[in-house]
Motif scaffolding. Structure first.
Motif, PDB file in Angstrom:
ATOM      1  N   ALA A   1      37.447  35.026  37.929  1.00 17.80           N
ATOM      2  CA  ALA A   1      36.916  34.008  38.833  1.00 17.80           C
ATOM      3  C   ALA A   1      35.488  33.678  38.455  1.00 17.80           C
TER       4      ALA A   1
ATOM      5  N   ASP B   1      48.863  37.777  50.738  1.00 17.95           N
ATOM      6  CA  ASP B   1      47.728  38.698  50.773  1.00 17.95           C
ATOM      7  C   ASP B   1      46.950  38.571  52.081  1.00 17.95           C
TER       8      ASP B   1
ATOM      9  N   GLU C   1      37.135  36.854  48.715  1.00 18.48           N
ATOM     10  CA  GLU C   1      37.766  37.564  47.611  1.00 18.48           C
ATOM     11  C   GLU C   1      39.144  36.989  47.305  1.00 18.48           C
ATOM     12  N   LEU C   2      39.918  36.718  48.344  1.00 21.23           N
ATOM     13  CA  LEU C   2      41.248  36.145  48.142  1.00 21.23           C
ATOM     14  C   LEU C   2      41.162  34.747  47.534  1.00 21.23           C
TER      15      LEU C   2
ATOM     16  N   ARG D   1      40.342  34.951  43.896  1.00 19.18           N
ATOM     17  CA  ARG D   1      41.451  35.483  43.110  1.00 19.18           C
ATOM     18  C   ARG D   1      42.503  34.424  42.843  1.00 19.18           C
ATOM     19  N   TRP D   2      42.877  33.663  43.870  1.00 18.92           N
ATOM     20  CA  TRP D   2      43.995  32.755  43.750  1.00 18.92           C
ATOM     21  C   TRP D   2      43.596  31.352  43.300  1.00 18.92           C
TER      22      TRP D   2
ATOM     23  N   PRO E   1      41.027  30.340  40.650  1.00 16.17           N
ATOM     24  CA  PRO E   1      39.977  30.559  39.639  1.00 16.17           C
ATOM     25  C   PRO E   1      39.197  29.294  39.326  1.00 16.17           C
TER      26      PRO E   1
END
Length: 273
Positions: A21, A73, A262-263, A266-267, A269
């Motif tokens: 990321a 998530d 954070e999620l 991550r998903w 980028p």
């Protein structure tokens, strides 16, 4: 929206697990003054989440058949935050909302729209991710971009979309180039046949994953709930206040402790904010 996601499902799953990321603006939809009190969780021994398996990168199956995605998530982090048991069950899209209404689950995390019709049947959590519209240009035009300089220039857009309505309303002097397929509208920027593309920033970010050398988002994101929708939230059967309060409390906490960011990193980028 879902058809475009299906076309890039397998490639996107691999890409998201491989790319680091980069620094990027983060979504912020939590009221900074919110001081939610932890709800009484006695009537919420568990949260039964319903979702679908056809909405990458939010909820879909990886090549091994495991249910993964941003929403998956997020659901698990919500349950951890409020310290309750959690189950996640996938339903076909055309059956998921009815399953929720039939009390086969406590919450639906699958992108159900907050329409007046749905509002008569379901309650919704606070928004955890809005979906802005954005311009996308060739890389050399990104810096210093201003939408008003597009007057008289060609801008690609999906025909009949809310994003086309935005251009008609706010930038009537551009030359709109309508495409039936959003990917074709994006490719028109890459080929240089248009000066810019305007459309859903989230979907455009998937295309940018493979085209960062040529193109990039330009200018600021446009949040227009009247045109682009309110964003993503979690649906619950109307009146299920215990679960709704627990989920809203968890969303505030997850933003404050950095888990929601954070999620997102991550998903997505290639961020779309």
């Amino acid at each position: 929206m879902r058809s475009l996601f299906k076309r890039c499902m397998s490639a996107l799953a691999c890409l998201l697990l491989a790319l680091p990321a980069a620094a990027q603006p983060l979504p912020y939809h939590v009221d900074p003054d919110a001081r939610e009190i932890l709800p009484n969780l006695q009537p919420v021994p568990a949260i039964r989440f319903l979702t679908t398996a056809d909405f990458p990168p939010f909820n879909f199956r990886d090549p091994g058949g495991e249910l993964i995605g941003f929403n998956i998530d997020l659901a698990r982090r919500i349950c951890i935050e409020v310290n309750v048991a959690c189950t996640i069950q996938a339903w076909p899209w055309d059956q998921a909302a009815n399953a929720l209404a039939d009390n086969q689950g406590d919450a639906l995390i699958a992108g159900l729209s907050m329409t007046p019709e749905n509002g008569e049947l379901y309650d919704f959590s606070s928004v955890y991710l809005a979906l802005p519209g954005r311009f996308l240009t060739r890389a050399q035009a990104v810096e210093g971009f201003r939408a008003e300089t597009l007057d008289g220039q060609k801008v690609s857009v999906r025909a009949g979309s809310a994003h086309e309505q935005f251009l008609i309303r706010y930038l009537p002097n551009i030359e709109r180039m309508e495409f039936d397929d959003e990917l074709e509208a994006l490719e028109a920027v890459k080929s240089g046949s248009v000066a810019a593309f305007f459309g859903d920033a989230m979907r455009a970010s998937f295309w940018l994953n493979d085209n960062l050398a040529c193109c990039g988002f330009a200018g600021e994101p446009y949040f227009r709930p009247d045109l682009f929708g309110d964003g993503l939230s979690i649906a619950m059967p109307a009146g299920n206040d215990a679960v709704r309060h627990a989920i809203d409390w968890a969303l505030v906490r997850l933003k404050q402790n950095g888990a929601l960011d954070e999620l997102y990193l991550r998903w997505f980028p290639v961020g779309f904010y």
